[in-house]
Design a protein around this motif. Structure first.
Motif, PDB file in Angstrom:
ATOM      1  N   LYS A  72       0.697  -1.335   0.029  1.00  0.00           N
ATOM      2  CA  LYS A  72      -0.137   0.006   0.083  1.00  0.00           C
ATOM      3  C   LYS A  72       0.735   1.073  -0.008  1.00  0.00           C
ATOM      4  CE  LYS A  72      -2.365  -1.649   3.684  1.00  0.00           C
ATOM      5  NZ  LYS A  72      -2.085  -2.902   3.747  1.00  0.00           N
ATOM      6  N   GLU A  73       2.020   1.325   0.647  1.00  0.00           N
ATOM      7  CA  GLU A  73       2.704   2.679   0.753  1.00  0.00           C
ATOM      8  C   GLU A  73       3.582   2.613  -0.623  1.00  0.00           C
ATOM      9  OE1 GLU A  73       6.295   4.486   3.393  1.00  0.00           O
ATOM     10  OE2 GLU A  73       5.394   2.976   4.155  1.00  0.00           O
ATOM     11  N   LEU A  74       4.018   1.543  -1.339  1.00  0.00           N
ATOM     12  CA  LEU A  74       4.477   1.644  -2.348  1.00  0.00           C
ATOM     13  C   LEU A  74       3.444   2.342  -3.521  1.00  0.00           C
ATOM     14  CD1 LEU A  74       7.241   0.723  -3.459  1.00  0.00           C
ATOM     15  CD2 LEU A  74       6.441  -1.435  -4.217  1.00  0.00           C
ATOM     16  N   ARG A  77       3.376   5.954  -2.663  1.00  0.00           N
ATOM     17  CA  ARG A  77       4.474   6.788  -3.185  1.00  0.00           C
ATOM     18  C   ARG A  77       4.714   7.068  -4.585  1.00  0.00           C
ATOM     19  NH1 ARG A  77       9.286   7.117   0.015  1.00  0.00           N
ATOM     20  NH2 ARG A  77       8.978   6.109   2.165  1.00  0.00           N
ATOM     21  N   ALA A  78       4.127   6.016  -5.424  1.00  0.00           N
ATOM     22  CA  ALA A  78       3.797   6.187  -6.701  1.00  0.00           C
ATOM     23  C   ALA A  78       2.924   7.257  -7.223  1.00  0.00           C
ATOM     24  CB  ALA A  78       3.158   4.683  -7.459  1.00  0.00           C
ATOM     25  N   VAL A  79       1.700   7.219  -6.360  1.00  0.00           N
ATOM     26  CA  VAL A  79       0.820   8.554  -6.660  1.00  0.00           C
ATOM     27  C   VAL A  79       1.491   9.684  -6.529  1.00  0.00           C
ATOM     28  CG1 VAL A  79      -1.262   9.435  -5.577  1.00  0.00           C
ATOM     29  CG2 VAL A  79      -1.200   7.136  -6.028  1.00  0.00           C
ATOM     30  N   HIS A  80       2.485   9.882  -5.358  1.00  0.00           N
ATOM     31  CA  HIS A  80       3.154  11.158  -5.045  1.00  0.00           C
ATOM     32  C   HIS A  80       4.149  11.528  -6.094  1.00  0.00           C
ATOM     33  CE1 HIS A  80       5.500  14.204  -2.832  1.00  0.00           C
ATOM     34  NE2 HIS A  80       6.541  13.591  -3.036  1.00  0.00           N
ATOM     35  N   GLN A  81       4.951  10.549  -6.482  1.00  0.00           N
ATOM     36  CA  GLN A  81       5.934  10.680  -7.723  1.00  0.00           C
ATOM     37  C   GLN A  81       5.469  11.195  -8.758  1.00  0.00           C
ATOM     38  OE1 GLN A  81       8.055   6.988  -8.868  1.00  0.00           O
ATOM     39  NE2 GLN A  81      10.141   8.103  -8.503  1.00  0.00           N
ATOM     40  N   ARG A  82       4.124  10.753  -9.088  1.00  0.00           N
ATOM     41  CA  ARG A  82       3.768  11.141 -10.546  1.00  0.00           C
ATOM     42  C   ARG A  82       2.753  12.337 -10.345  1.00  0.00           C
ATOM     43  NH1 ARG A  82       4.632   6.220 -10.182  1.00  0.00           N
ATOM     44  NH2 ARG A  82       5.213   4.771 -11.723  1.00  0.00           N
ATOM     45  N   PHE A 135       1.213  10.332   4.094  1.00  0.00           N
ATOM     46  CA  PHE A 135       0.839   9.033   3.974  1.00  0.00           C
ATOM     47  C   PHE A 135       0.347   8.458   5.398  1.00  0.00           C
ATOM     48  CE2 PHE A 135       1.484   4.345   3.773  1.00  0.00           C
ATOM     49  CZ  PHE A 135       0.414   4.210   3.046  1.00  0.00           C
ATOM     50  N   LEU A 136      -0.936   8.389   5.622  1.00  0.00           N
ATOM     51  CA  LEU A 136      -1.433   8.070   6.880  1.00  0.00           C
ATOM     52  C   LEU A 136      -1.767   6.451   6.827  1.00  0.00           C
ATOM     53  CD1 LEU A 136      -3.831  11.048   7.670  1.00  0.00           C
ATOM     54  CD2 LEU A 136      -1.230  10.578   8.462  1.00  0.00           C
ATOM     55  N   ASP A 137      -0.822   5.493   7.104  1.00  0.00           N
ATOM     56  CA  ASP A 137      -1.020   4.170   7.128  1.00  0.00           C
ATOM     57  C   ASP A 137      -1.705   3.820   8.435  1.00  0.00           C
ATOM     58  OD1 ASP A 137      -0.889   1.577   6.225  1.00  0.00           O
ATOM     59  OD2 ASP A 137       1.254   1.121   6.555  1.00  0.00           O
ATOM     60  N   VAL A 172      -1.403  20.290   1.917  1.00  0.00           N
ATOM     61  CA  VAL A 172      -0.713  18.841   1.924  1.00  0.00           C
ATOM     62  C   VAL A 172      -2.044  17.932   1.236  1.00  0.00           C
ATOM     63  CG1 VAL A 172      -0.127  16.943   3.318  1.00  0.00           C
ATOM     64  CG2 VAL A 172       0.448  19.367   3.907  1.00  0.00           C
ATOM     65  N   ARG A 173      -1.389  17.151   0.437  1.00  0.00           N
ATOM     66  CA  ARG A 173      -2.337  15.952  -0.129  1.00  0.00           C
ATOM     67  C   ARG A 173      -2.251  14.734   0.911  1.00  0.00           C
ATOM     68  NH1 ARG A 173      -1.908  13.265  -6.040  1.00  0.00           N
ATOM     69  NH2 ARG A 173      -4.078  12.316  -5.828  1.00  0.00           N
ATOM     70  N   VAL A 174      -3.483  14.475   1.236  1.00  0.00           N
ATOM     71  CA  VAL A 174      -3.609  13.368   2.206  1.00  0.00           C
ATOM     72  C   VAL A 174      -3.827  11.939   1.310  1.00  0.00           C
ATOM     73  CG1 VAL A 174      -4.753  12.164   3.900  1.00  0.00           C
ATOM     74  CG2 VAL A 174      -4.414  14.825   3.875  1.00  0.00           C
ATOM     75  N   ILE A 175      -3.141  10.809   1.471  1.00  0.00           N
ATOM     76  CA  ILE A 175      -3.356   9.389   1.077  1.00  0.00           C
ATOM     77  C   ILE A 175      -3.152   8.532   2.111  1.00  0.00           C
ATOM     78  CG2 ILE A 175      -2.267   7.845  -0.331  1.00  0.00           C
ATOM     79  CD1 ILE A 175      -1.032   9.693  -1.831  1.00  0.00           C
ATOM     80  N   ALA A 176      -4.290   8.215   2.529  1.00  0.00           N
ATOM     81  CA  ALA A 176      -4.506   7.076   3.508  1.00  0.00           C
ATOM     82  C   ALA A 176      -4.763   5.630   3.181  1.00  0.00           C
ATOM     83  CB  ALA A 176      -5.907   7.516   4.356  1.00  0.00           C
ATOM     84  N   ALA A 177      -4.406   4.758   3.953  1.00  0.00           N
ATOM     85  CA  ALA A 177      -4.412   3.301   3.809  1.00  0.00           C
ATOM     86  C   ALA A 177      -5.049   2.587   4.998  1.00  0.00           C
ATOM     87  CB  ALA A 177      -2.890   2.870   3.300  1.00  0.00           C
ATOM     88  N   THR A 178      -5.515   1.361   4.729  1.00  0.00           N
ATOM     89  CA  THR A 178      -5.860   0.476   5.691  1.00  0.00           C
ATOM     90  C   THR A 178      -5.936  -0.900   5.147  1.00  0.00           C
ATOM     91  OG1 THR A 178      -7.486   0.226   7.576  1.00  0.00           O
ATOM     92  CG2 THR A 178      -8.376   0.968   5.277  1.00  0.00           C
ATOM     93  N   ASN A 179      -5.779  -1.883   6.151  1.00  0.00           N
ATOM     94  CA  ASN A 179      -5.742  -3.471   5.868  1.00  0.00           C
ATOM     95  C   ASN A 179      -7.483  -3.896   6.529  1.00  0.00           C
ATOM     96  OD1 ASN A 179      -5.258  -3.422   8.437  1.00  0.00           O
ATOM     97  ND2 ASN A 179      -3.510  -4.712   8.146  1.00  0.00           N
ATOM     98  N   ARG A 180      -8.057  -2.894   7.398  1.00  0.00           N
ATOM     99  CA  ARG A 180      -9.309  -3.096   7.849  1.00  0.00           C
ATOM    100  C   ARG A 180     -10.232  -2.839   7.104  1.00  0.00           C
ATOM    101  NH1 ARG A 180      -9.889  -0.033  13.399  1.00  0.00           N
ATOM    102  NH2 ARG A 180     -11.714  -0.850  13.375  1.00  0.00           N
ATOM    103  N   ASN A 181     -11.584  -3.296   7.455  1.00  0.00           N
ATOM    104  CA  ASN A 181     -12.800  -3.036   6.716  1.00  0.00           C
ATOM    105  C   ASN A 181     -13.580  -1.763   7.509  1.00  0.00           C
ATOM    106  OD1 ASN A 181     -15.708  -3.022   6.337  1.00  0.00           O
ATOM    107  ND2 ASN A 181     -15.606  -4.818   5.565  1.00  0.00           N
ATOM    108  N   LEU A 182     -13.339  -0.616   6.831  1.00  0.00           N
ATOM    109  CA  LEU A 182     -13.584   0.588   7.330  1.00  0.00           C
ATOM    110  C   LEU A 182     -15.248   0.931   7.532  1.00  0.00           C
ATOM    111  CD1 LEU A 182     -11.234   3.167   5.961  1.00  0.00           C
ATOM    112  CD2 LEU A 182     -11.044   1.764   8.098  1.00  0.00           C
ATOM    113  N   GLN A 183     -15.996   0.088   6.805  1.00  0.00           N
ATOM    114  CA  GLN A 183     -17.464   0.041   7.082  1.00  0.00           C
ATOM    115  C   GLN A 183     -17.913  -0.689   8.383  1.00  0.00           C
ATOM    116  OE1 GLN A 183     -19.665   1.776   5.341  1.00  0.00           O
ATOM    117  NE2 GLN A 183     -19.313   1.956   3.320  1.00  0.00           N
ATOM    118  N   ALA A 184     -17.281  -1.673   8.576  1.00  0.00           N
ATOM    119  CA  ALA A 184     -17.515  -2.665   9.808  1.00  0.00           C
ATOM    120  C   ALA A 184     -16.983  -1.566  10.986  1.00  0.00           C
ATOM    121  CB  ALA A 184     -16.567  -3.722   9.569  1.00  0.00           C
TER     122      ALA A 184
END
Length: 354
Positions: A72-74, A77-82, A135-137, A172-184
């Motif tokens: 997810k962080e990779l 970073r690809a979004v930021h780099q481009r 990037f907020l992991d 600042v641009r915010v990119i967030a990530a999660t491995n959780r089910n946020l709806q739950a």
């Protein structure tokens, strides 16, 4: 009513002040080229890269979801780099690794004397990322009060340092990530629904490695080359049995697990032919078996999530099903549909009535 001062966070000043305000975060700020690559040519991965290319030139908030170890962080970073912000800082924050009592200070900084141990003013990650990307992991781990502060950043582009009274404007641009089910998490009451919708402007879901089987061979080659160079070993060939074993494994730890197995194997390899100890893959099972298992488990998981969401809505509405403040309105579904779901899922709605 007293006026509130608003200050603009200048990126150059922030970087200079970083040197003088005892903020040990330099390793978190990446302004150089990104060495790691998103490796693979599968259709599932190409869909992700297509989304990255479309959203990168914009300033839209991105929410990246996927299992642990999928990269997810990779992708962030690809979004930021481009993006147009690629020359500015990329600041990474693992929200789950910071104690709840310190996360607000880490993100937004604090003023001298704002709490015990605050001996001087300290810049937060948002100020250090000014003009760039943060990037907020594991964003689903943020405590409730920090969720409110983050929502303010996303809506009004401003925040206050802990113990401060001045609003600081932020770009600042915010990119967030999660491995959780946020709806739950919303249904369970641990995540604000308004924050979720602010984060999910542009969702990107990364497929697990078991759904990218055709990428395993190229990933093996990529990591093998990296660790062969690092250990100064001349490994030029992969045994067919090893490749078949790696391709038939379900990889619950995804790319990170594959990377670790390759690195460990390279360290132990004494020949030009690369091989692994198959005992390292104790849960080995063919992809078909893993897929069949997933097909039986997924309906149960979805049913449980649906039940949690309905129970969460009933709790908020105090057991009321219909009406403007009823659970059906909160969920955005017809009353008849909700009544049917309550019956089929065997939910006792009366327990939520006062």
């Amino acid at each position: 009513m007293a006026s509130v001062a608003v200050i603009m966070a200048d990126p150059m000043q922030s970087e200079e002040r970083l040197k003088h305000e005892s903020v040990p975060l330099a390793e978190e700020i990446d302004k150089g080229p990104i060495c790691d690559e998103v490796v693979g040519s599968s259709g599932a991965l190409q869909k992700v890269l297509s989304l990255v290319s479309k959203v990168a030139p914009t300033d839209a908030t991105v929410l990246i979801t996927g299992e642990t170890g999928t990269g997810k962080e990779l992708v962030a970073r690809a979004v930021h780099q481009r993006s147009r912000r690629s020359a500015r800082a990329f600041v990474s924050v693992n929200c789950a690794a910071i104690p709840h009592g310190l996360i607000a200070s880490e993100l937004f900084g604090h003023e001298k004397g704002s709490f015990t141990g605050a001996m001087r003013r300290r810049l937060g990650r948002f100020e250090l990322a000014e003009g760039g990307t943060i990037f907020l992991d594991e964003v689903g781990e943020l405590p409730a009060e920090t969720q409110i502060a983050l929502l303010r950043v996303l809506q009004e582009h401003e925040f206050e340092r802990v113990g401060g009274t001045r609003s600081i404007q932020t770009n600042v641009r915010v990119i967030a990530a999660t491995n959780r089910n946020l709806q739950a998490a919303i249904a369970a009451g641990t995540l604000r629904s308004d924050l979720f919708y602010r984060l999910q402007v542009f969702p990107i879901e990364i497929p697990p490695l078991r759904e990218r089987r055709e990428d395993i061979a190229v990933l093996v080659e990529y990591f093998l080359d990296r660790y062969s160079r690092k250990t100064r070993k001349n490994i030029s060939h992969v045994s067919q049995q090893t490749l078949e074993s790696l391709q038939s494994y379900a990889w619950p730890g995804n790319i990170r697990e594959l990377q670790n197995v390759i690195e460990r194997s390279v360290i132990l390899c004494d020949t030009k032919t690369f091989s692994i100890d198959e005992s390292w893959l104790p849960q080995q099972q063919p992809f078909l078996a893993a897929k069949l298992k997933a097909q039986t488990e997924l309906p149960r998981e979805l049913e449980e999530q649906e039940k949690n969401m309905i129970e969460g809505a009933l709790k908020e509405s105090r057991g009321r099903v219909f009406g403007p403040a009823g659970a059906a309105a909160k969920l955005g579904i017809p009353r008849s549909t909700l009544e049917s779901k309550i019956k089929s899922l065997k939910i006792e709605k009366n327990q939520y009535k006062p």
